[in-house]
Motif scaffolding. Structure first.
Motif, PDB file in Angstrom:
ATOM      1  N   ASP A  49      49.007  54.593  36.093  1.00 37.11           N
ATOM      2  CA  ASP A  49      50.358  54.037  36.190  1.00 37.11           C
ATOM      3  C   ASP A  49      50.202  52.527  36.284  1.00 37.11           C
ATOM      4  OD1 ASP A  49      52.968  53.248  36.687  1.00 37.11           O
ATOM      5  OD2 ASP A  49      53.394  54.984  37.960  1.00 37.11           O
ATOM      6  N   ARG A  50      50.074  51.911  35.144  1.00 36.40           N
ATOM      7  CA  ARG A  50      49.811  50.473  35.084  1.00 36.40           C
ATOM      8  C   ARG A  50      50.942  49.640  35.682  1.00 36.40           C
ATOM      9  NH1 ARG A  50      45.141  49.471  32.582  1.00 36.40           N
ATOM     10  NH2 ARG A  50      44.322  51.078  31.213  1.00 36.40           N
ATOM     11  N   ALA A  51      52.156  50.172  35.696  1.00 34.50           N
ATOM     12  CA  ALA A  51      53.294  49.433  36.249  1.00 34.50           C
ATOM     13  C   ALA A  51      53.104  49.101  37.726  1.00 34.50           C
ATOM     14  CB  ALA A  51      54.585  50.232  36.057  1.00 34.50           C
ATOM     15  N   VAL A  52      52.322  49.923  38.440  1.00 32.06           N
ATOM     16  CA  VAL A  52      52.096  49.678  39.872  1.00 32.06           C
ATOM     17  C   VAL A  52      50.636  49.311  40.168  1.00 32.06           C
ATOM     18  CG1 VAL A  52      54.032  51.116  40.599  1.00 32.06           C
ATOM     19  CG2 VAL A  52      51.748  52.135  40.397  1.00 32.06           C
ATOM     20  N   GLY A  53      49.843  49.096  39.132  1.00 30.91           N
ATOM     21  CA  GLY A  53      48.459  48.690  39.329  1.00 30.91           C
ATOM     22  C   GLY A  53      47.482  49.826  39.542  1.00 30.91           C
ATOM     23  N   PHE A  54      47.903  51.060  39.243  1.00 30.38           N
ATOM     24  CA  PHE A  54      46.946  52.165  39.308  1.00 30.38           C
ATOM     25  C   PHE A  54      46.301  52.249  37.933  1.00 30.38           C
ATOM     26  CE2 PHE A  54      45.176  56.376  39.330  1.00 30.38           C
ATOM     27  CZ  PHE A  54      44.657  56.471  40.610  1.00 30.38           C
ATOM     28  N   ALA A  55      45.116  51.649  37.820  1.00 31.88           N
ATOM     29  CA  ALA A  55      44.488  51.451  36.517  1.00 31.88           C
ATOM     30  C   ALA A  55      43.883  52.714  35.931  1.00 31.88           C
ATOM     31  CB  ALA A  55      43.424  50.365  36.617  1.00 31.88           C
ATOM     32  N   GLY A  56      43.442  53.643  36.784  1.00 27.42           N
ATOM     33  CA  GLY A  56      42.924  54.877  36.235  1.00 27.42           C
ATOM     34  C   GLY A  56      41.986  55.617  37.157  1.00 27.42           C
ATOM     35  N   SER A  57      41.695  56.838  36.741  1.00 32.64           N
ATOM     36  CA  SER A  57      40.772  57.699  37.465  1.00 32.64           C
ATOM     37  C   SER A  57      39.962  58.474  36.438  1.00 32.64           C
ATOM     38  CB  SER A  57      41.530  58.648  38.392  1.00 32.64           C
ATOM     39  OG  SER A  57      42.452  59.450  37.668  1.00 32.64           O
ATOM     40  N   ALA A  58      38.825  58.980  36.875  1.00 35.55           N
ATOM     41  CA  ALA A  58      37.964  59.714  35.949  1.00 35.55           C
ATOM     42  C   ALA A  58      37.146  60.748  36.699  1.00 35.55           C
ATOM     43  CB  ALA A  58      37.039  58.752  35.211  1.00 35.55           C
ATOM     44  N   ALA A  59      36.640  61.724  35.953  1.00 36.60           N
ATOM     45  CA  ALA A  59      35.963  62.862  36.554  1.00 36.60           C
ATOM     46  C   ALA A  59      34.466  62.679  36.760  1.00 36.60           C
ATOM     47  CB  ALA A  59      36.191  64.099  35.689  1.00 36.60           C
ATOM     48  N   ILE A  60      33.850  61.762  36.073  1.00 36.73           N
ATOM     49  CA  ILE A  60      32.403  61.593  36.180  1.00 36.73           C
ATOM     50  C   ILE A  60      32.082  60.933  37.517  1.00 36.73           C
ATOM     51  CG2 ILE A  60      30.368  60.480  35.187  1.00 36.73           C
ATOM     52  CD1 ILE A  60      31.802  60.739  32.454  1.00 36.73           C
ATOM     53  N   LEU A  61      31.161  61.523  38.238  1.00 34.26           N
ATOM     54  CA  LEU A  61      30.821  61.063  39.578  1.00 34.26           C
ATOM     55  C   LEU A  61      30.373  59.597  39.564  1.00 34.26           C
ATOM     56  CD1 LEU A  61      30.574  62.082  42.509  1.00 34.26           C
ATOM     57  CD2 LEU A  61      28.177  62.528  42.031  1.00 34.26           C
ATOM     58  N   GLY A  62      31.111  58.748  40.257  1.00 39.37           N
ATOM     59  CA  GLY A  62      30.766  57.342  40.379  1.00 39.37           C
ATOM     60  C   GLY A  62      31.170  56.474  39.200  1.00 39.37           C
ATOM     61  N   GLU A  63      31.739  57.048  38.174  1.00 33.93           N
ATOM     62  CA  GLU A  63      32.049  56.304  36.947  1.00 33.93           C
ATOM     63  C   GLU A  63      32.933  55.087  37.189  1.00 33.93           C
ATOM     64  OE1 GLU A  63      34.214  56.965  32.617  1.00 33.93           O
ATOM     65  OE2 GLU A  63      34.275  58.560  34.082  1.00 33.93           O
ATOM     66  N   MET A  64      33.951  55.235  37.997  1.00 32.77           N
ATOM     67  CA  MET A  64      34.926  54.155  38.145  1.00 32.77           C
ATOM     68  C   MET A  64      34.434  53.018  39.036  1.00 32.77           C
ATOM     69  SD  MET A  64      36.946  55.177  35.993  1.00 32.77           S
ATOM     70  CE  MET A  64      38.556  54.449  35.957  1.00 32.77           C
ATOM     71  N   ILE A  65      33.315  53.206  39.717  1.00 37.55           N
ATOM     72  CA  ILE A  65      32.756  52.123  40.528  1.00 37.55           C
ATOM     73  C   ILE A  65      32.384  50.948  39.629  1.00 37.55           C
ATOM     74  CG2 ILE A  65      30.873  51.444  42.053  1.00 37.55           C
ATOM     75  CD1 ILE A  65      30.797  54.403  43.019  1.00 37.55           C
ATOM     76  N   SER A  66      31.678  51.229  38.548  1.00 33.28           N
ATOM     77  CA  SER A  66      31.281  50.147  37.637  1.00 33.28           C
ATOM     78  C   SER A  66      32.475  49.616  36.852  1.00 33.28           C
ATOM     79  CB  SER A  66      30.181  50.620  36.686  1.00 33.28           C
ATOM     80  OG  SER A  66      30.644  51.694  35.894  1.00 33.28           O
ATOM     81  N   VAL A  67      33.420  50.475  36.509  1.00 28.71           N
ATOM     82  CA  VAL A  67      34.609  50.036  35.783  1.00 28.71           C
ATOM     83  C   VAL A  67      35.412  49.071  36.656  1.00 28.71           C
ATOM     84  CG1 VAL A  67      36.772  50.791  34.716  1.00 28.71           C
ATOM     85  CG2 VAL A  67      34.686  52.123  34.371  1.00 28.71           C
ATOM     86  N   ALA A  68      35.589  49.423  37.928  1.00 31.83           N
ATOM     87  CA  ALA A  68      36.324  48.551  38.847  1.00 31.83           C
ATOM     88  C   ALA A  68      35.594  47.225  39.051  1.00 31.83           C
ATOM     89  CB  ALA A  68      36.527  49.256  40.186  1.00 31.83           C
ATOM     90  N   THR A  69      34.269  47.283  39.158  1.00 30.66           N
ATOM     91  CA  THR A  69      33.486  46.062  39.322  1.00 30.66           C
ATOM     92  C   THR A  69      33.639  45.170  38.096  1.00 30.66           C
ATOM     93  OG1 THR A  69      31.925  47.245  40.740  1.00 30.66           O
ATOM     94  CG2 THR A  69      31.156  45.176  39.771  1.00 30.66           C
ATOM     95  N   GLY A  70      33.604  45.767  36.925  1.00 27.80           N
ATOM     96  CA  GLY A  70      33.801  45.002  35.690  1.00 27.80           C
ATOM     97  C   GLY A  70      35.194  44.406  35.594  1.00 27.80           C
ATOM     98  N   ALA A  71      36.204  45.175  35.992  1.00 27.33           N
ATOM     99  CA  ALA A  71      37.579  44.658  35.967  1.00 27.33           C
ATOM    100  C   ALA A  71      37.736  43.495  36.941  1.00 27.33           C
ATOM    101  CB  ALA A  71      38.564  45.775  36.303  1.00 27.33           C
ATOM    102  N   ALA A  72      37.126  43.619  38.117  1.00 25.38           N
ATOM    103  CA  ALA A  72      37.200  42.537  39.105  1.00 25.38           C
ATOM    104  C   ALA A  72      36.477  41.291  38.601  1.00 25.38           C
ATOM    105  CB  ALA A  72      36.602  43.006  40.433  1.00 25.38           C
TER     106      ALA A  72
END
Length: 184
Positions: free
Chosen positions: A111-134
């Motif tokens: 829900d990009r309108a409120v800043g919820f950028a996403g979620s994913a099923a692969i264990l730990g996947e979004m840690i690196s995605v969030a770090t890259g976005a930051a």
């Protein structure tokens, strides 16, 4: 519901935090019952019952334009960040009106309108995605913050250690929130 906090009032009232936690718990319990009884949801569902306080507390401190990424137990963070409940439920049923057009299911909410950028099923996947976005936000001179929620099992993945190290070395505005769900 969008985060009601303003820069002048950065902390939500305790009654609001409690209401949000109870709301999320009730939604999750109702969805669990529907999932079991109806057998009509078109996705495996990973509930975040018991993790409401973490999501509500962290998201209450965020601005609407700050970003949140999560792993597969994403419902609490999605709702706490202000994600659309109707869109989330429609997503679980595979409807076009879902927050990911019915294609993502429980583990790919957005829900990009409120800043919820996403979620994913692969264990730990979004840690690196969030770090890259930051990192991207930091290089643009933005004051925005990125938060990623993950279970304790993800802390055993190499991507956790690599992202933590990279964020520390480059002073990246990312907050890594490890939720102890007793899986590791």
């Amino acid at each position: 519901m969008p985060n009601p906090n303003t820069p002048e009032d950065p902390v939500a009232h305790p009654a609001t935090l409690l209401r949000d936690m109870v709301r999320i718990r009730c939604i999750e319990e109702e969805l669990a019952d529907l999932y079991r009884d109806e057998q009509e949801m078109r996705t495996p569902v990973h509930f975040s019952v018991g993790q409401e306080a973490t999501a509500v507390g962290v998201c209450a401190a965020l601005r609407e334009d700050d970003l949140v990424y999560t792993g597969h137990r994403s419902h609490a963070a999605y709702l706490a960040k202000g994600g659309d409940l109707t869109g989330m439920v429609a997503e679980l049923y595979g409807k076009q009106t879902g927050c990911s057009a019915g294609r993502g299911g429980s583990v790919h909410l957005t829900d990009r309108a409120v800043g919820f950028a996403g979620s994913a099923a692969i264990l730990g996947e979004m840690i690196s995605v969030a770090t890259g976005a930051a990192w991207a936000l930091a290089t643009q001179g933005s004051s925005r913050v990125v938060v990623t929620f993950f279970g304790d099992g993800a802390s055993e993945e190499g991507v956790f250690h690599e992202s933590l190290n990279f964020a520390a070395v480059h002073r990246i505005p990312v907050v890594l929130v490890c939720e102890n769900n007793s899986y590791s």
